[in-house]
Design an enzyme around this catalytic site. Structure first.
Site, PDB file in Angstrom:
ATOM      1  N   LYS A 132       0.840  -1.204   0.000  1.00 39.38           N
ATOM      2  CA  LYS A 132       0.000   0.000   0.000  1.00 39.38           C
ATOM      3  C   LYS A 132       0.870   1.247   0.000  1.00 39.38           C
ATOM      4  O   LYS A 132       1.572   1.521   0.970  1.00 39.38           O
ATOM      5  CB  LYS A 132      -0.917   0.056   1.217  1.00 39.38           C
ATOM      6  CG  LYS A 132      -1.909   1.220   1.109  1.00 39.38           C
ATOM      7  CD  LYS A 132      -2.621   1.508   2.410  1.00 39.38           C
ATOM      8  CE  LYS A 132      -1.929   2.576   3.230  1.00 39.38           C
ATOM      9  NZ  LYS A 132      -1.961   3.938   2.651  1.00 39.38           N
ATOM     10  N   GLU A 158      10.256   0.686  10.298  1.00 41.46           N
ATOM     11  CA  GLU A 158      11.267   1.720  10.068  1.00 41.46           C
ATOM     12  C   GLU A 158      10.570   3.029  10.380  1.00 41.46           C
ATOM     13  O   GLU A 158       9.707   3.469   9.633  1.00 41.46           O
ATOM     14  CB  GLU A 158      11.756   1.619   8.624  1.00 41.46           C
ATOM     15  CG  GLU A 158      13.142   2.181   8.449  1.00 41.46           C
ATOM     16  CD  GLU A 158      13.112   3.668   8.198  1.00 41.46           C
ATOM     17  OE1 GLU A 158      13.152   4.420   9.209  1.00 41.46           O
ATOM     18  OE2 GLU A 158      13.025   4.067   7.054  1.00 41.46           O
ATOM     19  N   CYS A 168      13.175  10.597   7.340  1.00 42.25           N
ATOM     20  CA  CYS A 168      13.176  10.095   8.706  1.00 42.25           C
ATOM     21  C   CYS A 168      14.562  10.177   9.339  1.00 42.25           C
ATOM     22  O   CYS A 168      14.686  10.352  10.539  1.00 42.25           O
ATOM     23  CB  CYS A 168      12.659   8.666   8.751  1.00 42.25           C
ATOM     24  SG  CYS A 168      13.395   7.626   7.491  1.00 42.25           S
ATOM     25  N   GLU A 191      10.020  14.933  16.061  1.00 43.43           N
ATOM     26  CA  GLU A 191      10.294  14.885  14.633  1.00 43.43           C
ATOM     27  C   GLU A 191       9.336  15.835  13.912  1.00 43.43           C
ATOM     28  O   GLU A 191       8.117  15.675  13.983  1.00 43.43           O
ATOM     29  CB  GLU A 191      10.105  13.459  14.111  1.00 43.43           C
ATOM     30  CG  GLU A 191      10.455  13.311  12.650  1.00 43.43           C
ATOM     31  CD  GLU A 191      10.384  11.874  12.180  1.00 43.43           C
ATOM     32  OE1 GLU A 191       9.444  11.153  12.560  1.00 43.43           O
ATOM     33  OE2 GLU A 191      11.275  11.463  11.409  1.00 43.43           O
TER      34      GLU A 191
END
Lengths: 317, 491
Positions: B196, B270, B304, B401
């Site tokens: 997906k 991840e 990331c 983040e």
């Protein structure tokens, strides 16, 4: 075993365990009167092992361990969640030093543990017999444990070579991947195999430079607690291995959920406990290693609690 | 201020303007509407729902794509199971590898088209899509293709076995590259796939479906479902999936890990990061400043492993910040399809809102914000490159983040302080070290608890290089030999 046995007529503080001689078979739980001619034995108090010391549980609680004949073998510390948190602090403090120790040194210390266990083999045979093993089976378990330690002692400076890599990246960089310990590992030891099961669980963890908090078998914690004495005389730095005894169903959740524990190794096949552990572990993306049954020692059990670190540096200049 | 600083501020306002250099797009084919790719065919979603995917640089609709529901997920998993049982798990590994090589070759042939679509669908500069995303995606397939018949060599004394059906959920920052990271090792290890793509960047995955068709892969080996979070949840929770691979935020990763509890599904996660990029006084400063720009402004900071925290040794802090501010003035924010563009469009309105909320928050917390003051295009989602100075370790712009072109700058005096600050985070994905001393690189590199260390470089990727995080940045590795174990049973 009835975990709710109360300390009859004794204050909790003085409820230290006494291993009885097999000759004594008292009808009640009081201390056996020795025959007049024999010397009164000096039995051991079984305590926790946290940060290189042997404290009693901060909670003051205990549970009673019976031998195969139903006599009290020992009053074990029933460790609390606070004891566990103390142990995590100790393990975290010990981590940088142990992870930074040379592979050669870690190997020598693991070998030293084997040496100390060999020297005390008789004590462990006695404890295993007390819990129902026959002499041959008890001896076999102790020698297998010693050999397991020697096996992992030999791996400390070899698994990094076998499982690391230099990676041929297309750009002008030198790139290599090495293994580093995952950090603080909590361990729920197997219920059966009081000594071998316990040592099989912790040896690959510390061989790889991690620090650990291990919960001894609830049914049979004697050997694990005595093993702390072996560790204590083997140059294992304080806090590298911390050992608790207690109720697994009370402590497992804390072992799985603690935010400063990086991985949990759970030995056992209780489906609902496994699910609970995996759910709690998600709180801090903890690595979860489930071992439903005993598996033979191998380096992949070291790798289970290692991280891969990849470093890049330009080539040129 | 240090004497090494240029005595005069550079003046970029010289009348020299960049002429537009837009990439041509007439060779690109985007259909008006895309269905789901299940069992080797494009099929309509059962519920008949579609949603728009837009170009974040001008907010225009690019195409309508299908919203896969639970029934569609079930069909896709069944197709993948059938292909696994009947074809893929029985195929000679070398033949499996040859299919994967074909995918790599077709991506290379169609690279320009992929680059343009990646740029318009996601907002990233064409330069990056062209030079990084697409070539690396092709390289990833090429690398793992060769592993298909060599798996026994990767794991001494083990006989690797495939797992079955892999459910894979990927993010919007590197859409095709993440699809390659997921699909290539899964197929090489003998698994079949239900993938997906992210809701805002589905197009290159659908173009990849065309490539898979063209490569003649057996139907059902790769299935591609577009949709939102509910589609992803249906994949994660499907009983007949054997493995979940997820790249995305730590919060969603936590939900997935929790959802998988009590199942036998293997997983790799991840997740997020807040990497420290450490500049020591003995570093080559100009080179380090370039590295900082690449670390945080690459792909609009939607990375990331971005170096979103800069730690500078106090004695060179003024110089570094001065030079960084100078360099930032040369960065061109604008049309992603323009080959001069350095910083493209923010991926979505929602992400822009999130970033802007952090810009407000940083100032409210008392940090000093710096932007060059460039003008944003009228339409689309844009964020000027941003610095925060005078920040504390406790500030949320230091801890969380942001996933945008926003850098928090702290200083340090000693190596130990730098390491302590770098590790003071729940994340552990990457880290950067800038120094001319080799011994210091090994020392600091060993102390930073992160899965990737870039020394005197940053944001480099390669299919042979394992990638993944410590701590809450994830579980497992992708890439390289180490990335194989995520798709194999080694017992």
């Amino acid at each position: 075993m009835d975990k709710t046995v109360k300390a009859e007529g004794r204050s909790i503080d003085s409820a230290s365990a006494r291993v009885k001689s097999s000759a004594a078979k008292p009808a009640s739980r009081g201390r056996a009167k020795p025959p007049a001619a024999t010397r009164l034995g000096v039995a051991k108090t079984y305590k926790l092992y946290i940060n290189g010391k042997f404290p009693r549980t901060e909670s003051g609680r205990y549970f009673t361990l019976a031998d195969t004949k139903g006599n009290i073998a020992a009053n074990m510390c029933r460790a609390s969640r606070k004891d566990f948190r103390e142990a995590v602090l100790a393990a975290r403090s010990a981590f940088n030093g142990w992870a930074g120790a040379s592979a050669y040194l870690r190997g020598q210390i693991l070998y030293r543990i084997a040496e100390m266990l060999e020297a005390r083999a008789e004590q462990f045979v006695t404890e295993l017999k007390l819990m129902g093993l026959d002499k041959r089976a008890a001896s076999r378990e102790v020698t297998a444990t010693i050999d397991c330690l020697v096996y992992y002692a030999g791996w400390t400076d070899k698994y990094p070579q076998v499982f690391s890599s230099v990676n041929p990246v297309a750009s002008s960089h030198f790139n290599f991947s090495i293994l580093e310990p995952v950090g603080v590992v909590s361990i729920l030891a197997r219920q059966e195999s009081a000594l071998l099961g316990f040592v099989e669980a912790i040896a690959p963890v510390i061989a790889g430079g991690n620090t650990a908090i291990a919960l001894a078998s609830e049914q049979n914690p004697l050997c694990a607690i005595s093993f702390a004495e072996v560790l204590h005389s083997s140059d294992v730095p304080a806090g590298v291995i911390n050992i608790l005894s207690g109720y697994r169903n009370e402590l497992a959740e804390q072992f799985a959920s603690h935010m400063d524990v990086n991985a949990i190794i759970a030995n056992g096949d209780d489906a609902s406990e496994i699910k609970m552990i995996q759910e709690q572990a998600a709180n801090n993306i903890k690595r979860v290693i489930i071992r439903k049954k005993s598996i033979a020692a191998d380096p992949y059990q070291i790798i289970d609690v290692q991280e891969t670190k990849t470093t890049w540096h330009p080539i040129g200049g | 201020m240090n004497k090494r600083i240029a005595p005069h501020k550079l003046n970029f306002d010289t009348g020299w303007a960049y002429s537009p250099a837009p990439e041509s797009i007439d060779h690109v084919h985007i259909k008006d509407q895309y269905k789901l790719f299940i069992g080797g065919k494009f099929v309509a979603p059962k519920a008949g729902k579609y949603f728009n995917t837009i170009n974040p640089a001008n907010e225009k609709v690019l195409a309508r794509v299908a919203q896969a529901g639970a029934t569609d997920v079930d069909r896709a998993v069944n197709a993948a199971r059938g292909a696994y049982d009947n074809i893929w798990s029985k195929m000679k590994p070398a033949e499996r590898g040859k299919y994967i090589y074909r995918i790599a070759r077709i991506i290379q042939e169609r690279a320009r088209e992929f680059a343009v679509i990646e740029s318009v669908d996601g907002g990233k500069p064409i330069r990056e899509a062209r030079d990084v995303d697409i070539p690396l995606a092709a390289a990833h397939f090429f690398y793992y293709a060769g592993w298909a018949d060599k798996l026994n060599y990767a794991f001494p004394c083990r006989t690797p076995q495939s797992l079955g059906v892999a459910g894979q959920i990927i993010p919007w920052n590197f859409p095709l590259l993440m699809a390659a990271w997921k699909i290539a090792p899964a197929l090489a290890c003998g698994n079949t796939v239900v993938l997906k793509p992210a809701e805002t960047t589905p197009l290159t995955a659908l173009k990849l479906a065309e490539v898979i068709e063209a490569a003649d892969l057996p139907p059902g080996v790769v299935n591609i479902l577009t949709g939102d979070g509910s589609t992803g949840a249906a994949i994660v929770n499907h009983d007949d999936v054997n493995k979940i691979a997820f790249t995305g935020s730590t919060n969603v990763g936590r939900i997935i890990q929790h959802a998988l509890a009590g199942t036998d599904k293997k997983y790799t996660l991840e997740l997020g990061g807040k990497a420290a990029n450490i500049i020591f006084a003995d570093a080559a400063i100009d080179q380090a400043v370039e590295g900082v720009v690449n670390a945080i402004f690459f792909n609009q900071g939607h990375v990331c492993c971005a170096g979103s925290r800069l730690l500078v040794q106090e004695s060179v802090a003024d110089e570094v910040v001065f030079k960084l501010k100078e360099r930032m003035q040369t960065l061109i924010v604008g049309d992603p399809l323009d080959k001069n563009t350095d910083i493209g469009a923010i991926n979505s309105a929602a992400q822009l809102e999130r970033i802007n909320a952090y810009l407000d928050l940083g100032q409210e917390e008392g940090a000093e914000m710096f932007q060059c003051g460039g003008k944003n295009p009228d339409k689309g989602y844009w964020c000027q490159p941003t610095l925060f100075t005078n920040v504390a370790q406790s500030h949320r712009v230091v801890r969380e983040e942001i996933f945008g072109p926003v850098l928090a700058i702290q200083t340090f005096r000693t190596l130990d302080e730098a390491v302590a600050k770098a590790n003071n985070t729940q994340y552990g994905l990457s880290g950067g070290i800038w120094t001319d001393k080799g011994a210091k690189i090994f020392n600091v590199g060993a102390k930073i608890r992160a899965g990737v260390i870039w020394a005197n470089t940053f944001n480099k990727f390669d299919p042979t290089s394992p990638f993944g995080g410590y701590k809450e940045s994830g579980v497992g590795r992708e890439g390289g030999m180490h990335g194989l174990s995520a798709y194999l049973d080694l017992h």
